[in-house]
Design an enzyme around this catalytic site. Structure first.
Site, PDB file in Angstrom:
ATOM      1  CB  SER A   1      12.220  10.066  -7.080  1.00  0.00           C
ATOM      2  OG  SER A   1      12.561  11.361  -7.042  1.00  0.00           O
TER       3      SER A   1
ATOM      4  CG  ASP B   1      11.667  12.456 -14.666  1.00  0.00           C
ATOM      5  OD1 ASP B   1      12.548  13.929 -13.920  1.00  0.00           O
ATOM      6  OD2 ASP B   1      11.488  11.787 -13.861  1.00  0.00           O
TER       7      ASP B   1
ATOM      8  CG  HIS C   1      13.113  12.254 -10.530  1.00  0.00           C
ATOM      9  ND1 HIS C   1      12.274  12.544 -11.481  1.00  0.00           N
ATOM     10  CD2 HIS C   1      13.125  11.685  -9.458  1.00  0.00           C
ATOM     11  CE1 HIS C   1      11.308  11.680 -10.784  1.00  0.00           C
ATOM     12  NE2 HIS C   1      12.087  11.874  -9.465  1.00  0.00           N
TER      13      HIS C   1
END
Length: 365
Positions: free
Chosen positions: A37, A331, A334
């Site tokens: 990610s 978040d 991340h």
């Protein structure tokens, strides 16, 4: 690094590279990104259902991205690949390979194959429905086929040979399969699992080499124990949260093994240039010296409570902080654009001289 010093460094870097006949307008003809990610610029938008927790194509993701548009990047803005592509003079942002709107022009200068939830361990991607690293290498083959149709086989081979390949994966393998779901802990102790993951990493590097890639940057693990979601899983009381030293220690020992593996791999792959990207140091520096870099919060994310929200849990109904640049994390898992920018700057300073100091290494060859 202060902005003035960073600009001076880049100027020196560009001059040095021009001496070895490399254009300062584009240090590499293309950039190819693989991983999780942290480098997924939207691939998961096109492979998983709308209910998947591993998509970021909805608000508030992308809040500070150009046009404030959620693109699938797990951040409030740009990721390290975007900053890197700009520094190299290629383009402002790196597109996702699976984007059906990907233009020939953008494909030629590089794409991201990254996928949120991905790992070197195929079981990791099976659990998250992400694109495994082995599958990403399969996509590289498709990329080369398409590239050959656009520029011809001879030029395509040259582009792949001179392209900068960035590999950033492994975090999900430990977080998901070892620490949280315990899938692999039933089979391995942490040392054994490190070796298992590194063996899969080596296979990916060797496959990319066989496909023509020669210049690679392989990222180590960040301080996993400082991810807000990992602290949440360990501590019941929010005010008791702190980095998990055992997980950070595991990450550091993995990185030590990775550095040795990279040295052996480069020696066994003629003509290759493989560099280790130390992401642990800049991230732990941001946490330890947060005030120095303007961060007020490092133990929770900007989105919602910051303790558990990520992916589908971070959505339009979830309140966010006013100034994300004061938060290290967007978040619960991340970093923010501000944190990614700092890590990019650190890596440019660390990796630039390594490329210059080796007289045998020149991407103009």
């Amino acid at each position: 690094m202060a902005p003035k010093n960073f600009s001076l460094f880049l100027t020196t870097l560009l001059i040095a590279l021009s001496i070895i006949n490399v254009s300062s307008q584009a240090l590499f003809p293309a950039i190819l990104i693989f991983g999780d990610s942290a480098v997924d610029t939207g691939n998961n938008n096109f492979i998983t259902s709308i209910a998947s927790p591993n998509r970021a194509d909805h608000r508030p993701y992308g809040r500070d991205y150009p046009n404030h548009k959620p693109t699938g990047r797990f951040s409030n803005g740009k990721l390290i690949p975007d900053f890197l592509a700009g520094t190299l003079g290629l383009k402002e942002t790196v597109p996702s390979f699976l984007d059906p709107g990907l233009s020939d022009k953008d494909l030629i200068t590089g794409v991201s194959f990254g996928s949120a939830g991905s790992g070197f361990d195929d079981l990791t991607s099976l659990a998250t429905r992400g694109i495994s690293m082995s599958k990403q290498v399969e996509y590289l083959k498709k990329y080369i086929e398409r590239l050959e149709k656009i520029v011809g086989e001879k030029k395509a081979k040259k582009i792949i040979k001179k392209a900068l390949v960035v590999i950033n994966s492994g975090t999900n393998d430990f977080v998901i399969n070892y620490y949280d779901l315990l899938t692999r802990r039933l089979q391995y102790n942490v040392t054994g699992y490190q070796d298992f993951v590194l063996k899969r990493l080596q296979s990916s590097v060797e496959e990319m080499y066989e496909l023509g890639c020669r210049t690679m940057i392989v990222s180590g693990l960040p301080p996993i124990g400082c991810l807000p979601i990992q602290m949440t899983a360990r501590f019941k009381m929010p005010n008791k949260r702190k980095c998990l030293e055992d997980q950070n220690s595991d990450a550091m020992s993995y990185n030590q093994k990775l550095m040795k593996l990279i040295s052996r791999a480069q020696a066994s792959l003629p003509g290759s240039r493989i560099l280790y990207a130390d992401v642990y140091t800049p991230f732990i520096d941001l946490i330890t010296n947060s005030e120095k870099y303007g961060f007020k919060v490092t133990n929770r994310g900007c989105c919602g409570t910051g303790y558990i929200e990520t992916g589908s849990l971070c959505n339009m109904l979830t309140p966010t902080c006013k100034n994300a640049s004061e938060f290290m994390f967007w978040d619960s898992a991340h970093p923010t654009e501000a944190a990614y920018q700092y890590v990019h700057d650190y890596l440019i300073e660390e990796l630039g001289p390594q490329s210059i100091d080796d007289p045998e290494f020149s991407i103009s060859k």
